[in-house]
Motif scaffolding. Structure first.
Motif, PDB file in Angstrom:
ATOM      1  N   ARG A  25     -20.269 -72.767   7.968  1.00 29.07           N
ATOM      2  CA  ARG A  25     -21.082 -72.604   9.208  1.00 29.07           C
ATOM      3  C   ARG A  25     -21.184 -74.105   9.971  1.00 29.07           C
ATOM      4  O   ARG A  25     -21.418 -73.870  11.085  1.00 29.07           O
ATOM      5  CB  ARG A  25     -22.573 -72.273   8.647  1.00 29.07           C
ATOM      6  N   ARG A  26     -20.974 -75.180   9.399  1.00 31.33           N
ATOM      7  CA  ARG A  26     -21.418 -76.310  10.047  1.00 31.33           C
ATOM      8  C   ARG A  26     -20.010 -77.142  10.457  1.00 31.33           C
ATOM      9  O   ARG A  26     -20.115 -77.907  11.334  1.00 31.33           O
ATOM     10  CB  ARG A  26     -22.156 -77.201   9.348  1.00 31.33           C
TER      11      ARG A  26
ATOM     12  N   GLU B 287     -23.258 -76.938  13.712  1.00 32.38           N
ATOM     13  CA  GLU B 287     -23.569 -75.376  13.647  1.00 32.38           C
ATOM     14  C   GLU B 287     -23.533 -74.880  14.884  1.00 32.38           C
ATOM     15  O   GLU B 287     -22.681 -73.822  15.095  1.00 32.38           O
ATOM     16  CB  GLU B 287     -24.850 -75.057  13.133  1.00 32.38           C
TER      17      GLU B 287
END
Length: 286
Positions: free
Chosen positions: A21-22, A40
C-alpha cells in the motif's frame, strides 16, 4: 486453504498489505537521496489514474478462510511506470505491458503462479500482445545464466533483443538484500540506489514461468512473454471447451424437456416398440 483472485479496485485499497500500500518504487520517479520512497497517497493516486484511463492494473489473492490479502500483482503500460526507464536493460518494448511486481505474504509463495495466470488471462482478453518484466537475479553466481559474467563490470549500454539461453542455477547461497542493494549502487545510476527488492520479481521465477530473456544482464535481465504465441492458444481452447460444455448442457436439457414421459397419453407410442395389432383377445381360463 482456499484462494480467490480478484481484480484490484480502488475501494479495496485499504485492505492491501502495509508495504504494498505504501511502496512506490515503480510508480514515481526515483529519488536521489538513496532512501526508499514511500507514499500511500501517491500509490493510491497511481492506481486510481490507471483504473480510470487504462483499466485493471492489479490482481489480488485473498485467503477465503480469513478474508485477508495474501498476494498482489501489478502491471501497467511502460509509460506509466517511471522506474522502468532507469534500468540498464531499458526500455520496455512499445508493444508490451510491463509486469512490475508479484508479491506474496510469507508462507504463501505458491500463490505467485496463480496471480501470474490471472494477469496473463486479463491481458489476453484485452488483446495485449506481450508482457515484459525486469527480473532480479538473487543468486550470487546466477547472473551467468542471464547473460552476465560474474565478477565483471556489466555494460550500461547492452543492446536489447539478444536472446539468452542458460543452464540451471548453481546451488549457492542466496545473496542478502543488503548485498544486492550494494551491487545495485555500483552498477546502476545513483537514482537507482533506493532499490526495493520486495517489489521486484525473481529472474528464476520468470524463466520458470515461460518468459524469455530479451536483454541480458547479470543482475537485471529483461524478460518477455509473447501472449498471442505463448498462451493465447490455451485460452482459446479453454474458451471453446467451455462453449461446448454449455451447448451440451443446453442440448441435454432440451432433450429432457421433449422426452415423452411414460403413461402420458394413449396416443404416444414408444419408438422402440411396435403397437400390438388389434384382434380378438384369447381368454385364458382354467
Amino acid at each position: 486453504m482456499s484462494v480467490s483472485i480478484v481484480r484490484l479496485e480502488l475501494g479495496s485499497f485499504e485492505s492491501l498489505p502495509h508495504h504494498t500500500r505504501r511502496c512506490v518504487f515503480w510508480e514515481v520517479e526515483p529519488t536521489t537521496n538513496g532512501q526508499a520512497y514511500e507514499s500511500e497517497f501517491d500509490k493510491e493516486a497511481w492506481i486510481s489514474g490507471l483504473l480510470l484511463e487504462w483499466g485493471a492494473c492489479g490482481q489480488v489473492a485473498i485467503d477465503s478462510t480469513t478474508n485477508s490479502v495474501i498476494g498482489t500483482a501489478f502491471y501497467a503500460p511502460p509509460n506509466r511506470v517511471p522506474r522502468s526507464q532507469h534500468f540498464p536493460t531499458s526500455p520496455v518494448s512499445h508493444d508490451a505491458v510491463l509486469l512490475t511486481s508479484i508479491r506474496t505474504e510469507p508462507g504463501h509463495e505458491e500463490v505467485a503462479t496463480i496471480l501470474l495466470d490471472a494477469v496473463l488471462g486479463d491481458l489476453i482478453r484485452r488483446g495485449v500482445r506481450a508482457v515484459e518484466a525486469f527480473g532480479l537475479v538473487r543468486n550470487g553466481a546466477g547472473g551467468a545464466e542471464f547473460g552476465g559474467s560474474i565478477g565483471a563490470t556489466p555494460s550500461m549500454s547492452e543492446q536489447p533483443g539478444e536472446a539468452v539461453t542458460g543452464v540451471g542455477l548453481p546451488d549457492l547461497d542466496f545473496w542478502t538484500d543488503e548485498a544486492i542493494i550494494e551491487v545495485a549502487r555500483e552498477i546502476l545510476e545513483d537514482s537507482q540506489a533506493d532499490l526495493c527488492t520486495s517489489c521486484m520479481i525473481d529472474a528464476s521465477f520468470l524463466k520458470n514461468s515461460g518468459f524469455d530473456v530479451v536483454s541480458s544482464h547479470q543482475r537485471f535481465p529483461r524478460f518477455r512473454l509473447e501472449l498471442d504465441e505463448g498462451l493465447g492458444w490455451k485460452f482459446e481452447v479453454e474458451s471453446a471447451l467451455e462453449k461446448l460444455v454449455v451447448m451440451a448442457e443446453i442440448d441435454l436439457t432440451g432433450r429432457q424437456r421433449t422426452a415423452v414421459p411414460v403413461g402420458s397419453g394413449a396416443g404416444r407410442v414408444s419408438a422402440k416398440r411396435s403397437p400390438r395389432p388389434e384382434g380378438p383377445r384369447k381368454c385364458k381360463c382354467p
